[in-house]
Write an enzyme that holds these catalytic residues in place. Structure first.
Site, PDB file in Angstrom:
ATOM      1  N   ARG A  41       0.875  -1.180   0.000  1.00 54.04           N
ATOM      2  CA  ARG A  41       0.000   0.000   0.000  1.00 54.04           C
ATOM      3  C   ARG A  41       0.903   1.217   0.000  1.00 54.04           C
ATOM      4  O   ARG A  41       1.661   1.438   0.942  1.00 54.04           O
ATOM      5  CB  ARG A  41      -0.901  -0.016   1.237  1.00 54.04           C
ATOM      6  CG  ARG A  41      -1.871   1.163   1.331  1.00 54.04           C
ATOM      7  CD  ARG A  41      -2.805   0.923   2.517  1.00 54.04           C
ATOM      8  NE  ARG A  41      -3.843   1.922   2.638  1.00 54.04           N
ATOM      9  CZ  ARG A  41      -3.727   3.034   3.370  1.00 54.04           C
ATOM     10  NH1 ARG A  41      -2.612   3.287   4.029  1.00 54.04           N
ATOM     11  NH2 ARG A  41      -4.735   3.886   3.438  1.00 54.04           N
ATOM     12  N   SER A 109     -12.506  -3.101   0.867  1.00 55.53           N
ATOM     13  CA  SER A 109     -12.668  -2.448   2.169  1.00 55.53           C
ATOM     14  C   SER A 109     -14.148  -2.170   2.410  1.00 55.53           C
ATOM     15  O   SER A 109     -14.832  -1.670   1.519  1.00 55.53           O
ATOM     16  CB  SER A 109     -11.949  -1.091   2.183  1.00 55.53           C
ATOM     17  OG  SER A 109     -10.578  -1.256   2.029  1.00 55.53           O
ATOM     18  N   LYS A 138      -4.579   6.043   7.873  1.00 55.77           N
ATOM     19  CA  LYS A 138      -5.470   6.235   6.729  1.00 55.77           C
ATOM     20  C   LYS A 138      -5.841   7.704   6.704  1.00 55.77           C
ATOM     21  O   LYS A 138      -6.345   8.236   7.689  1.00 55.77           O
ATOM     22  CB  LYS A 138      -6.716   5.364   6.938  1.00 55.77           C
ATOM     23  CG  LYS A 138      -7.508   5.078   5.686  1.00 55.77           C
ATOM     24  CD  LYS A 138      -8.593   4.051   6.011  1.00 55.77           C
ATOM     25  CE  LYS A 138      -9.705   4.025   4.977  1.00 55.77           C
ATOM     26  NZ  LYS A 138      -9.289   3.475   3.699  1.00 55.77           N
TER      27      LYS A 138
HETATM   28  N1  TZP Z   1      -8.051   0.622   6.123  1.00 52.12           N
HETATM   29  C1  TZP Z   1      -8.860   0.723   7.193  1.00 52.12           C
HETATM   30  S1  TZP Z   1      -8.012   1.183   8.556  1.00 52.12           S
HETATM   31  C2  TZP Z   1      -6.534   1.224   7.728  1.00 52.12           C
HETATM   32  C3  TZP Z   1      -6.741   0.890   6.411  1.00 52.12           C
HETATM   33  C4  TZP Z   1      -5.718   0.821   5.358  1.00 52.12           C
HETATM   34  C5  TZP Z   1      -5.242   1.574   8.369  1.00 52.12           C
HETATM   35  C6  TZP Z   1      -4.773   0.543   9.343  1.00 52.12           C
HETATM   36  O1  TZP Z   1      -3.538   0.908   9.875  1.00 52.12           O
HETATM   37  P1  TZP Z   1      -3.162   0.710  11.404  1.00 52.12           P
HETATM   38  O2  TZP Z   1      -1.830   1.401  11.549  1.00 52.12           O
HETATM   39  O3  TZP Z   1      -3.066  -0.752  11.660  1.00 52.12           O
HETATM   40  O4  TZP Z   1      -4.241   1.387  12.201  1.00 52.12           O
END
Ligand code: TZP
Ligand code: MG
Length: 219
Positions: A41, A109, A138
């Site tokens: 990502r 998602s 995010k």
């Molecule tokens: N999609 C929903 S939450 C997220 C993504 C890509 C981020 C998750 O990152 P982290 O650091 O585990 O909270």
């Protein structure tokens, strides 16, 4: 492992969380710790740069027999021969993506049960369920869906699904108690000083609930 139904610990890359450490080294540690699916990502690099990283991670994930997914870029997923693609609610609809990627894995998602139902109906191979907790990883911030959404999904969704968003070793038990059997994290894993140990600790917790409740294994 190349069956999407089998994965338990999903690591997504987040290079801003490990300055000074190489992407491939961090991700290799995650796989050595047992992470069985990796997603590239990268929201800021050029497409050519994303492809370069995808090719590196494809080679590494093959070596460790781990699934490899590319976020957003269907063309990069195809060019790097990734196992699949991960798409958001604003990306190509599943039917259109399916025409392009054929039988590769499509992950979607979701933030509410209607989106989860739709993804299942339209043929997604797995869904992300989150963000469960607040997260800084995010930018297009969505309010946390809380473990209430995790419970809803656990009750009715039958394709593989993975909880994501703000999940840490200190709060993962709550997510597992809500019914999750697959966990995804960015910052807690790749930002850790001990990436391998963090993955091992997550997996110990996941396996604990899977052993207690065998009927949850397929969810
Ligand atoms: N999609 C929903 S939450 C997220 C993504 C890509 C981020 C998750 O990152 P982290 O650091 O585990 O909270
Ligand atoms: Mg996307």
């Amino acid at each position: 492992m190349n069956d999407v139904k089998e994965f338990q610990l999903y690591t997504i890359t987040g290079e801003s969380f490990h300055p000074g450490r190489e992407l491939v080294d961090v991700i290799e540690q995650a796989m050595l710790g047992g992470s069985d699916i990796i997603q590239l990502r990268d929201k800021s690099s050029s497409k050519r740069e994303v492809l370069r990283k995808a090719l590196q991670l494809r080679e590494l994930t093959r070596k460790h027999d781990v699934l490899f997914i590319v976020n957003d870029h269907i063309d990069v997923a195809l060019a790097s021969d990734a196992d699949g693609i991960h798409l958001g609610q604003d990306d190509l609809p599943i039917a259109e993506a399916r025409k392009i990627v054929g039988d590769k894995i499509i992950g979607i998602s979701t933030h509410r049960i209607e989106e989860a139902r739709e993804a299942e109906r339209e043929g997604a191979d797995y869904i992300g369920v989150g963000p469960v907790f607040a997260t800084k990883s995010k930018v297009d911030v969505v309010d946390p869906v809380t473990t209430a959404y995790v419970r809803e999904v656990a009750k009715e969704i039958r394709i593989p699904w993975v909880a994501i968003g703000g999940i840490k070793l200190h709060n993962v038990d709550e997510v597992l108690q809500a019914g999750a059997r697959r966990i995804c994290a960015i910052s807690e894993i790749v930002g850790s000083q001990d990436v391998k140990g963090t993955c091992e600790a997550f997996l110990r917790k996941i396996r604990q609930v899977r052993t207690v409740n065998i009927s949850g294994v397929d969810r």
